[in-house]
Motif scaffolding. Structure first.
Motif, PDB file in Angstrom:
ATOM      1  N   ALA A  64       0.823  -1.209   0.000  1.00  0.00           N
ATOM      2  CA  ALA A  64       0.000   0.000   0.000  1.00  0.00           C
ATOM      3  C   ALA A  64       0.862   1.267   0.000  1.00  0.00           C
ATOM      4  O   ALA A  64       1.944   1.310   0.587  1.00  0.00           O
ATOM      5  N   HIS A  65       0.355   2.284  -0.694  1.00  0.00           N
ATOM      6  CA  HIS A  65       0.870   3.672  -0.740  1.00  0.00           C
ATOM      7  C   HIS A  65       2.352   3.827  -0.378  1.00  0.00           C
ATOM      8  O   HIS A  65       2.698   4.377   0.679  1.00  0.00           O
ATOM      9  N   PRO A  66       3.260   3.357  -1.249  1.00  0.00           N
ATOM     10  CA  PRO A  66       4.690   3.426  -0.919  1.00  0.00           C
ATOM     11  C   PRO A  66       5.197   4.825  -0.596  1.00  0.00           C
ATOM     12  O   PRO A  66       5.997   5.013   0.328  1.00  0.00           O
ATOM     13  N   GLN A  67       4.750   5.829  -1.358  1.00  0.00           N
ATOM     14  CA  GLN A  67       5.259   7.184  -1.127  1.00  0.00           C
ATOM     15  C   GLN A  67       4.780   7.714   0.214  1.00  0.00           C
ATOM     16  O   GLN A  67       5.557   8.286   0.988  1.00  0.00           O
ATOM     17  N   ALA A  87      -3.395  11.313  -2.506  1.00  0.00           N
ATOM     18  CA  ALA A  87      -3.322  12.461  -3.409  1.00  0.00           C
ATOM     19  C   ALA A  87      -4.015  13.669  -2.801  1.00  0.00           C
ATOM     20  O   ALA A  87      -3.504  14.793  -2.830  1.00  0.00           O
ATOM     21  N   MET A  88      -5.197  13.446  -2.251  1.00  0.00           N
ATOM     22  CA  MET A  88      -5.999  14.545  -1.703  1.00  0.00           C
ATOM     23  C   MET A  88      -5.497  15.002  -0.342  1.00  0.00           C
ATOM     24  O   MET A  88      -5.520  16.196  -0.031  1.00  0.00           O
ATOM     25  N   GLY A  89      -5.029  14.061   0.471  1.00  0.00           N
ATOM     26  CA  GLY A  89      -4.703  14.395   1.852  1.00  0.00           C
ATOM     27  C   GLY A  89      -3.299  14.883   2.093  1.00  0.00           C
ATOM     28  O   GLY A  89      -3.048  15.629   3.049  1.00  0.00           O
ATOM     29  N   CYS A  90      -2.336  14.476   1.245  1.00  0.00           N
ATOM     30  CA  CYS A  90      -0.953  14.889   1.503  1.00  0.00           C
ATOM     31  C   CYS A  90      -0.115  15.015   0.237  1.00  0.00           C
ATOM     32  O   CYS A  90       1.099  15.206   0.338  1.00  0.00           O
ATOM     33  N   ARG A 132       0.852  12.816  -1.811  1.00  0.00           N
ATOM     34  CA  ARG A 132       1.827  11.730  -1.924  1.00  0.00           C
ATOM     35  C   ARG A 132       1.126  10.465  -2.426  1.00  0.00           C
ATOM     36  O   ARG A 132       1.011   9.474  -1.707  1.00  0.00           O
ATOM     37  N   PRO A 133       0.659  10.479  -3.676  1.00  0.00           N
ATOM     38  CA  PRO A 133      -0.156   9.358  -4.143  1.00  0.00           C
ATOM     39  C   PRO A 133       0.606   8.225  -4.796  1.00  0.00           C
ATOM     40  O   PRO A 133       0.023   7.212  -5.163  1.00  0.00           O
TER      41      PRO A 133
END
Length: 308
Positions: A136-139, A165-168, A170-171
């Motif tokens: 999940a979400h590596p970045q 993408a929306m919250g920080c 970093r998607p």
């Protein structure tokens, strides 16, 4: 004969689904029945509700069977946590298709505790239990390449996470995924929402899975076989690998991009593009390729990789 990506040769039709979602059974703000209702109302064919598998919330694998309808199904799952990663934080591992009796780890909360399973161990245990497993979400997680290399049982990397993408902002997971592909790892790529409904983190990225029926077993088999593509809206209609290059058919877009190992990449740009051909002569001998689309609104779609 040209080779074609399995999403375009497998029997059946495409089904739209989200593989990463949260509810009030962990840190989401809507109850499971309302989460399922909203995804169905938005035209999704299936949903995996993947609440955080922590003792804090009773290690939930939420029973979503009551929310299935003739035109909408659900797959049981959870976001697994154990650890730590190299940065000292817990792993986040997406497991779709878990059995309800999957044994919980020693993970009472989001903190690291002595005696925890490693991330690779819990991922392998989920795969052995029949789940489709993704990093999940590596970045967002601050995942290192060494971390990613250690998860040898995973089927996929989460390359786009709409909540991140929306919250920080970093998607991304493409950097990690591409490096693993270049080391020979046979991984697929998923786009998800990671929806909590506490911000505009929903209906932004999904998978289109090719299967003969909209059932959990058929969808899981197709996911494990890589018979899908990921998108924010644009449609991939065919990807063919010929002796001379990569041929793409799609809905109307402004850019078709083929990426490969290292700096191997080439884009074709235009208006209302529905076909493109990228010759291998500009791709620097890459051992694998994948396709990205960008439409006039900036929305993207992504194929799974193909090893040449």
């Amino acid at each position: 004969m040209p080779a074609r990506l399995p999403a375009f040769t497998a029997p059946g039709r495409f089904w739209r689904g989200n593989l990463h979602t949260h509810s009030t059974r962990s840190d989401g703000v809507l109850p499971p029945e309302e989460v399922c209702r909203r995804y169905r109302a938005e035209g999704y064919d299936f949903l995996a509700l993947t609440d955080h598998f922590l003792g804090l919330w009773g290690y939930p694998i939420v029973d979503t069977l009551p929310f299935r309808t003739p035109d909408f199904t659900t797959i049981l799952g959870a976001e697994l946590h154990s650890g730590p990663m190299e940065n000292g934080e817990l792993w986040h591992i997406l497991a779709v298709g878990l059995p309800p009796a999957f044994a919980p780890p020693a993970a009472p909360d989001f903190k690291v505790h002595p005696g925890m399973e490693t991330g690779p161990q819990i991922a392998a245990r989920a795969v052995a239990a029949g789940a489709f497993v993704a990093i999940a979400h590596p970045q967002w997680s601050g995942l290192t390449l060494a971390d990613a290399r250690s998860i040898t049982a995973a089927h996929a990397v989460e390359v786009y996470n709409h909540g991140c993408a929306m919250g920080c902002d970093r998607p991304d997971g493409f950097g990690i995924a591409d490096l693993l592909l270049s080391e020979g790892r046979r991984l697929s790529m998923i786009a998800t929402d990671d929806a909590h409904f506490s911000e505009p983190d929903h209906f932004g990225g999904w998978v289109m899975v090719k299967a003969t029926e909209n059932s959990p077993d058929a969808l899981l088999a197709a996911l494990k076989a890589g018979e899908f593509y990921s998108t924010q809206g644009p449609e991939l209609r065919d990807v063919r690998i010929t002796a001379t290059g990569v041929e793409v058919e799609c809905s109307a877009v402004v850019s078709v991009v083929v990426q490969g190992a290292g700096t191997a990449s080439k884009a074709v740009h235009g208006q209302s593009l529905t076909k493109a051909m990228i010759p291998f002569s500009v791709l620097k001998g890459t051992p694998w390729v994948r396709v990205s689309l960008i439409d006039a609104a900036g929305r993207r779609a992504w194929s799974n990789p193909h090893f040449l």
